[in-house]
Motif scaffolding. Structure first.
Motif, short mmCIF file in Angstrom:
data_model
loop_
_atom_site.label_atom_id
_atom_site.label_comp_id
_atom_site.label_asym_id
_atom_site.label_seq_id
_atom_site.Cartn_x
_atom_site.Cartn_y
_atom_site.Cartn_z
N SER A 234 -0.34 -63.56 -6.06
CA SER A 234 -0.28 -64.50 -4.93
C SER A 234 -1.54 -65.36 -4.97
O SER A 234 -2.61 -64.88 -5.38
CB SER A 234 -0.18 -63.75 -3.59
N GLN B 83 2.41 -57.03 -3.70
CA GLN B 83 1.42 -55.96 -3.87
C GLN B 83 2.05 -54.66 -4.35
O GLN B 83 1.36 -53.78 -4.85
CB GLN B 83 0.72 -55.68 -2.51
N LEU C 247 -7.25 -68.94 5.74
CA LEU C 247 -7.37 -67.48 5.76
C LEU C 247 -7.66 -66.96 7.15
O LEU C 247 -7.27 -65.84 7.51
CB LEU C 247 -8.45 -67.00 4.78
N GLU C 248 -8.35 -67.79 7.95
CA GLU C 248 -8.66 -67.38 9.33
C GLU C 248 -7.39 -67.34 10.19
O GLU C 248 -7.37 -66.66 11.22
CB GLU C 248 -9.67 -68.36 9.96
N LYS D 93 -4.27 -59.91 10.35
CA LYS D 93 -5.02 -58.93 9.56
C LYS D 93 -4.12 -58.22 8.55
O LYS D 93 -4.48 -58.03 7.39
CB LYS D 93 -5.66 -57.90 10.51
N LYS E 118 -3.31 -60.68 5.76
CA LYS E 118 -4.49 -60.95 4.95
C LYS E 118 -4.79 -59.80 3.99
O LYS E 118 -5.21 -60.00 2.85
CB LYS E 118 -5.69 -61.19 5.87
N SER E 119 -4.55 -58.56 4.46
CA SER E 119 -4.85 -57.39 3.63
C SER E 119 -3.92 -57.29 2.42
O SER E 119 -4.24 -56.64 1.43
CB SER E 119 -4.74 -56.11 4.47
N PHE F 132 -2.72 -60.08 0.87
CA PHE F 132 -2.91 -61.29 0.05
C PHE F 132 -4.01 -61.03 -0.98
O PHE F 132 -5.01 -60.39 -0.70
CB PHE F 132 -3.29 -62.46 0.97
N SER F 133 -3.83 -61.57 -2.18
CA SER F 133 -4.78 -61.30 -3.27
C SER F 133 -6.11 -62.05 -3.12
O SER F 133 -7.06 -61.77 -3.84
CB SER F 133 -4.15 -61.71 -4.60
N HIS F 134 -6.17 -63.01 -2.20
CA HIS F 134 -7.36 -63.83 -1.94
C HIS F 134 -7.73 -64.74 -3.12
O HIS F 134 -8.87 -65.19 -3.22
CB HIS F 134 -8.56 -62.96 -1.53
N ARG F 135 -6.76 -65.02 -3.99
CA ARG F 135 -7.00 -66.03 -5.03
C ARG F 135 -6.84 -67.41 -4.39
O ARG F 135 -5.82 -67.69 -3.77
CB ARG F 135 -5.98 -65.89 -6.17
N GLN F 136 -7.84 -68.24 -4.56
CA GLN F 136 -7.80 -69.59 -3.97
C GLN F 136 -8.19 -70.62 -5.02
O GLN F 136 -9.21 -70.46 -5.69
CB GLN F 136 -8.74 -69.68 -2.77
#
Length: 434
Positions: free
Chosen positions: A62, A181, A199-200, A204, A207-208, A210-214
């Protein structure tokens, strides 16, 4: 030269210009996936690798592509997909789902669209599901052809990703990220958004998962690169059928961009917006003047197009106001100068306007208070003024605090071009306080 020869030359030029118009319009309005990317090489490599890992190795991923409007997010996605689908193994195996937050306004509509794009309407049929998660799980289960290694990878592309965040409980996003995931169907979820704070906005639990790839697109090129993009976009390719015309056209483009006036116009446009779509709009407006008698883009075409691109929409609205409405705008300008930008109300504007009427002793500018109030409300409808605070249902209209959405420069420019502006009104506008 004989008339016949002249006619043949005009016909040839007309054909060439028609081909140039078609080629360049298509280039400006519908950039093809094979068109060149500018300043996104690193981001392209990152996204291509990510998609390849899902399509070939069955790895779920993701990511978010984040950048201002016009920075090339969709174009980057199209290029990466085109490259990916060139591999026969991938082309025959991967499934794509394209969603848009402007169209799929809730999760129910989104799920129907997913079902339609995956051609699973006959699988779902009249089945009744307990929850959104069960429905989505069933759809993904229907795509499986055995073990994980033989399952079709699914690519979910979510345009206007920030609008999906506002769906109830973010159920769609939660389930998509949850599947990405877990060790289920291999999927890649790619979101495209212009919100830097995206992301904000995620819950929660979402967000947990999500892979946080940006991947960020920020139009980081300088003016030298901007000018070279302009030249490249205006130039005709070597495969253009009329070689002689193409050489003359490209030579003319070269000399055009070396002109100081054009250089200044492009530099102004660059400082105004690095967005390539605004550059293409400027070039499109200039290109629209090319005809058989005027076969090349001239300096004046670029300057006129630049002026049209930078036109102030609010100032244009002012040109269409009545004299009374224009007088109220000037009264607000003076109030802003007196009270240093503090909010005002209708009564203050009316008093300021009455001072002008009494000072000039003109019955032509004198209107009843309800008429002036109507003009004031019309200015609010046109969004030239807005309430400074939340409206209270019991508040008196005359005393609601308002703010003017025009600055002094816009008002003064409007005064100069206002059609048939009375001399008294013009003098009042340019006068200092009162």
């Amino acid at each position: 030269m004989s008339k016949r020869k002249l006619k043949e030359d005009n016909f040839t030029n007309g054909e060439c210009i028609s081909k140039v118009q078609r080629l360049l319009r298509e280039r400006f309005c519908h950039p093809s996936p094979s068109a060149k990317l500018f300043g996104m090489e690193q981001q392209y490599k990152h996204l291509s690798e990510l998609l390849k890992r899902t399509a070939i190795h069955g790895e779920s991923n993701s990511a978010l592509i984040i950048g201002p409007r016009g920075s090339g997010k969709t174009q980057l996605m199209c290029h990466a997909l085109k490259k990916l689908l060139e591999v026969k193994q991938v082309r025959e195996n991967i499934l794509q789902v394209h969603l848009n937050g402007l169209l799929q306004t809730n999760d129910k509509i989104a799920l129907k669209e997913i079902t339609r794009q995956l051609n699973l309407e006959n699988v779902v049929g009249d089945k009744v599901f307990g929850s959104f998660a069960e429905n989505l799980a069933f759809l993904l289960e229907a795509l499986k052809r055995g073990d994980r290694a033989d399952t079709c990878p699914v690519l979910f592309i979510l345009e206007e990703f920030d609008l999906f965040v506002h769906h109830k409980n973010q159920t769609l996003l939660y389930n998509l990220f949850d599947v990405s995931q877990s060790a289920q169907t291999p999927i890649a979820v790619i979101g495209l958004t212009c919100r830097l704070d995206i992301l904000e906005l995620l819950e929660k639990r979402v967000k947990s998962r999500f892979s946080h790839r940006q991947i960020y697109l920020l139009n980081s090129f300088d003016f030298k690169k901007y000018a070279s993009i302009c030249k490249e976009q205006l130039s005709l390719p070597s495969e253009f059928p009329e070689k002689n015309f193409a050489q003359k056209w490209n030579k003319h483009v070269q000399s055009l961009l070396e002109d100081q006036a054009v250089h200044d116009a492009l530099q102004n446009q660059f400082h105004y917006s690095k967005d390539l779509r605004s550059l293409y709009m400027l070039l499109m407006l200039a290109l629209s003047n090319v005809t058989v008698p005027h076969p090349y883009i001239s300096v004046s075409d670029i300057l006129e197009a630049s002026k049209l691109c930078r036109v102030d929409s609010k100032a244009n609205i002012v040109h269409g106001l009545s004299v009374l409405e224009f007088c109220l705008i000037i009264a607000m300008k003076h109030l802003n100068d007196i009270y240093e930008g503090e909010p005002f109300n209708f009564q203050m504007v009316y008093n300021e306007y009455q001072k002008f009427v009494q000072r000039k002793a003109h019955t032509v500018y004198s209107f009843e208070k309800p008429v002036v109030m109507k003009a004031f409300e019309h200015l609010q409808q046109l969004e030239l003024i807005k309430p400074a605070e939340r409206l209270s249902p019991c508040a008196q209209k005359e005393y609601l605090l308002m703010k003017l959405l025009l600055d002094n420069n816009q008002i003064m420019d409007a005064v100069q071009v206002y059609p048939n502006c009375p001399t008294d009104v013009k003098q009042w506008a340019v006068s200092s306080l009162n």
